[in-house]
Design a protein around this motif. Sequence first.
Motif, PDB file in Angstrom:
ATOM      1  N   LEU A 181       0.835  -1.216   0.000  1.00 19.28           N
ATOM      2  CA  LEU A 181       0.000   0.000   0.000  1.00 19.28           C
ATOM      3  C   LEU A 181       0.865   1.259   0.000  1.00 19.28           C
ATOM      4  CD1 LEU A 181      -2.764  -1.304   2.390  1.00 19.28           C
ATOM      5  CD2 LEU A 181      -3.144  -0.518   0.036  1.00 19.28           C
ATOM      6  N   HIS A 182       2.003   1.215   0.690  1.00 20.01           N
ATOM      7  CA  HIS A 182       2.936   2.351   0.697  1.00 20.01           C
ATOM      8  C   HIS A 182       3.486   2.576  -0.719  1.00 20.01           C
ATOM      9  CE1 HIS A 182       6.340   4.858   1.986  1.00 20.01           C
ATOM     10  NE2 HIS A 182       7.093   4.077   1.219  1.00 20.01           N
ATOM     11  N   ARG A 183       3.909   1.474  -1.339  1.00 22.33           N
ATOM     12  CA  ARG A 183       4.436   1.600  -2.709  1.00 22.33           C
ATOM     13  C   ARG A 183       3.354   2.062  -3.693  1.00 22.33           C
ATOM     14  NH1 ARG A 183       8.171  -3.299  -4.576  1.00 22.33           N
ATOM     15  NH2 ARG A 183      10.091  -2.170  -4.297  1.00 22.33           N
ATOM     16  N   GLY A 184       2.099   1.788  -3.347  1.00 22.87           N
ATOM     17  CA  GLY A 184       0.979   2.219  -4.190  1.00 22.87           C
ATOM     18  C   GLY A 184       0.587   3.669  -3.946  1.00 22.87           C
ATOM     19  N   ASN A 191      -0.082   5.215  -0.870  1.00 25.59           N
ATOM     20  CA  ASN A 191      -0.913   5.532   0.295  1.00 25.59           C
ATOM     21  C   ASN A 191      -0.050   5.978   1.480  1.00 25.59           C
ATOM     22  OD1 ASN A 191      -3.738   4.563  -0.557  1.00 25.59           O
ATOM     23  ND2 ASN A 191      -2.383   2.878  -1.154  1.00 25.59           N
ATOM     24  N   ASP A 192      -0.703   6.688   2.405  1.00 25.90           N
ATOM     25  CA  ASP A 192      -0.034   7.175   3.615  1.00 25.90           C
ATOM     26  C   ASP A 192      -0.214   6.098   4.695  1.00 25.90           C
ATOM     27  OD1 ASP A 192       0.625   8.470   5.920  1.00 25.90           O
ATOM     28  OD2 ASP A 192      -0.870  10.066   5.740  1.00 25.90           O
ATOM     29  N   VAL A 193       0.797   5.231   4.811  1.00 24.94           N
ATOM     30  CA  VAL A 193       0.652   4.030   5.651  1.00 24.94           C
ATOM     31  C   VAL A 193       1.369   4.199   6.992  1.00 24.94           C
ATOM     32  CG1 VAL A 193       1.234   1.566   5.830  1.00 24.94           C
ATOM     33  CG2 VAL A 193       0.493   2.511   3.631  1.00 24.94           C
ATOM     34  N   THR A 194       0.711   3.805   8.078  1.00 25.46           N
ATOM     35  CA  THR A 194       1.356   3.718   9.393  1.00 25.46           C
ATOM     36  C   THR A 194       1.142   2.303   9.930  1.00 25.46           C
ATOM     37  OG1 THR A 194       0.962   6.044   9.876  1.00 25.46           O
ATOM     38  CG2 THR A 194       1.378   4.625  11.767  1.00 25.46           C
ATOM     39  N   LEU A 195       2.213   1.756  10.512  1.00 31.14           N
ATOM     40  CA  LEU A 195       2.112   0.417  11.089  1.00 31.14           C
ATOM     41  C   LEU A 195       1.909   0.524  12.599  1.00 31.14           C
ATOM     42  CD1 LEU A 195       5.229  -1.192   9.317  1.00 31.14           C
ATOM     43  CD2 LEU A 195       2.865  -1.125   8.482  1.00 31.14           C
ATOM     44  N   VAL A 196       1.104  -0.382  13.149  1.00 28.63           N
ATOM     45  CA  VAL A 196       0.914  -0.462  14.599  1.00 28.63           C
ATOM     46  C   VAL A 196       1.146  -1.907  15.008  1.00 28.63           C
ATOM     47  CG1 VAL A 196      -0.779  -0.327  16.469  1.00 28.63           C
ATOM     48  CG2 VAL A 196      -0.786   1.412  14.673  1.00 28.63           C
ATOM     49  N   ASP A 197       1.958  -2.118  16.034  1.00 31.95           N
ATOM     50  CA  ASP A 197       2.193  -3.490  16.466  1.00 31.95           C
ATOM     51  C   ASP A 197       2.539  -3.518  17.950  1.00 31.95           C
ATOM     52  OD1 ASP A 197       2.367  -6.222  15.041  1.00 31.95           O
ATOM     53  OD2 ASP A 197       4.044  -6.260  16.435  1.00 31.95           O
ATOM     54  N   GLU A 215      14.263   2.250  13.580  1.00 31.19           N
ATOM     55  CA  GLU A 215      15.695   2.535  13.380  1.00 31.19           C
ATOM     56  C   GLU A 215      16.171   2.310  11.956  1.00 31.19           C
ATOM     57  OE1 GLU A 215      18.826   0.942  15.911  1.00 31.19           O
ATOM     58  OE2 GLU A 215      17.396   1.113  17.570  1.00 31.19           O
ATOM     59  N   HIS A 216      15.776   1.179  11.363  1.00 33.25           N
ATOM     60  CA  HIS A 216      16.366   0.783  10.072  1.00 33.25           C
ATOM     61  C   HIS A 216      15.370   0.735   8.928  1.00 33.25           C
ATOM     62  CE1 HIS A 216      19.693  -0.408  12.619  1.00 33.25           C
ATOM     63  NE2 HIS A 216      18.908  -1.237  13.264  1.00 33.25           N
ATOM     64  N   GLY A 217      14.087   1.051   9.178  1.00 31.93           N
ATOM     65  CA  GLY A 217      13.071   0.876   8.150  1.00 31.93           C
ATOM     66  C   GLY A 217      12.606  -0.578   8.140  1.00 31.93           C
ATOM     67  N   VAL A 241       8.488   3.626   6.790  1.00 30.64           N
ATOM     68  CA  VAL A 241       7.092   3.946   7.117  1.00 30.64           C
ATOM     69  C   VAL A 241       6.998   4.247   8.609  1.00 30.64           C
ATOM     70  CG1 VAL A 241       5.696   2.755   5.367  1.00 30.64           C
ATOM     71  CG2 VAL A 241       6.655   1.443   7.244  1.00 30.64           C
ATOM     72  N   PRO A 242       6.103   5.173   8.993  1.00 30.42           N
ATOM     73  CA  PRO A 242       5.904   5.418  10.422  1.00 30.42           C
ATOM     74  C   PRO A 242       5.389   4.156  11.113  1.00 30.42           C
ATOM     75  CG  PRO A 242       4.744   7.049   9.088  1.00 30.42           C
ATOM     76  CD  PRO A 242       5.251   6.013   8.153  1.00 30.42           C
ATOM     77  N   VAL A 243       5.817   3.954  12.365  1.00 25.92           N
ATOM     78  CA  VAL A 243       5.382   2.767  13.105  1.00 25.92           C
ATOM     79  C   VAL A 243       5.145   3.147  14.561  1.00 25.92           C
ATOM     80  CG1 VAL A 243       7.809   2.036  13.400  1.00 25.92           C
ATOM     81  CG2 VAL A 243       5.989   0.344  13.636  1.00 25.92           C
ATOM     82  N   MET A 244       4.090   2.590  15.149  1.00 26.04           N
ATOM     83  CA  MET A 244       3.744   2.920  16.546  1.00 26.04           C
ATOM     84  C   MET A 244       3.603   1.651  17.356  1.00 26.04           C
ATOM     85  SD  MET A 244       0.736   5.740  16.528  1.00 26.04           S
ATOM     86  CE  MET A 244      -0.160   5.388  15.033  1.00 26.04           C
TER      87      MET A 244
END
Length: 312
Positions: free
Chosen positions: A19-22, A24-30, A41-43, A57-60
Amino acid sequence: MKVIIAGAGAMGSRFGIMLHRGGNDVTLVDGWADHVNAIKEHGLKANFNGEDITVKVPVMLQSQIKSSEKADLIILFTKSMQLDKMLQDIKPLISDQTKILCLLNGIGHEDTIEKYIPMKNIFIGNTMWTAGLVGPGQVKLFGNGSVELQNLGKDQENAAKDLAAALSESGLNAKYSDNIHYSIYRKACVNGTMNCLCSILDVNMAEFGATKSAHDIVVTVVNEFAAVAKHEGVNLDTAEVVEHVESCFDPETIGKHYPSMYQDLINNHRLTEIDYINGAVSRKGKKYNIATPYCDLLTQLIHCKEDILGAK
Ligand SMILES: NC(=O)C1=CN([C@@H]2O[C@H](COP(=O)(O)OP(=O)(O)OC[C@H]3O[C@@H](n4cnc5c(N)ncnc54)[C@H](OP(=O)(O)O)[C@@H]3O)[C@@H](O)[C@H]2O)C=CC1
Ligand SMILES: CC(C)(CO)C(=O)C(=O)O
């Protein structure tokens, strides 16, 4: 589109990357701190069809979500056992316009989602894409796949079709299904055979498919799923479903994949989703007075293996 991936393990990472490559503004949550920190740190690193890529990508961390911009779309990709907690934790990201798409394996997740999300915003489905976690912040992605989805709320058919089209723009090959409960049972037959049997036998799907007994076992398990589904108004075409399940044996497509249950139990000694797949059919069989001996035994064997391996 602002997309939150709630549960960014193997599959969440695949969908996040595509979705990021497509665009979209993607954020990951885990919830897994090592994984979140590695991505920060490294993507997010992926071997994507043989090519090594890194996606920023942003991640929370799920436990640290405060208020934030609301999402247009949240894709749920936790393990079944983690779904309820994730829905509680992502509340600050949800507005009354946010669409929630659940693509977890297993049967009956809508019962959990309905506790938190208004019906009009719930979309459910399943996917034949595959993915594997290599370690924190790192995934391996190969092969092709597809997504089927449908709205649960009334008058949301066009929204579901738009959602499928938006996912397809990022290469996810998504289709609207006019009978998603059929599709979910059909996919559950894939997991009710491949996931437990590959884990018990310690093989990938192609290796299981090459055994002499594979076909008979698949037919028997599919018949048990079909008998239970019929009580819920879902009439599976068992011959077609067996063919669909056996298409997973092909080593040229996804046959070399070790199912997600194998990755959990054998590779990582983690508890499995068996109670949401064969275990769900066993429970429903008892409720409807239908014998499900293969599902009963497969569920028990996976629980034995969890005990033997000290799965957590
Ligand atoms: N993998 C696949 O090929 C496919 C999977 N699915 C389905 O998609 C859903 C998500 O599955 P999948 O992406 O495989 O899930 P993963 O196991 O990759 O990730 C789910 C979560 O489990 C935790 N976790 C996983 N591995 C570890 C580890 N080694 N150490 C600590 N925590 C870990 C993390 O969250 P936390 O720390 O919060 O526990 C992670 O977000 C499931 O319903 C699955 O059945 C559907 C199609 C294919
Ligand atoms: C890829 C597939 C279809 C194999 O059963 C799957 O859903 C999984 O790994 O959990």
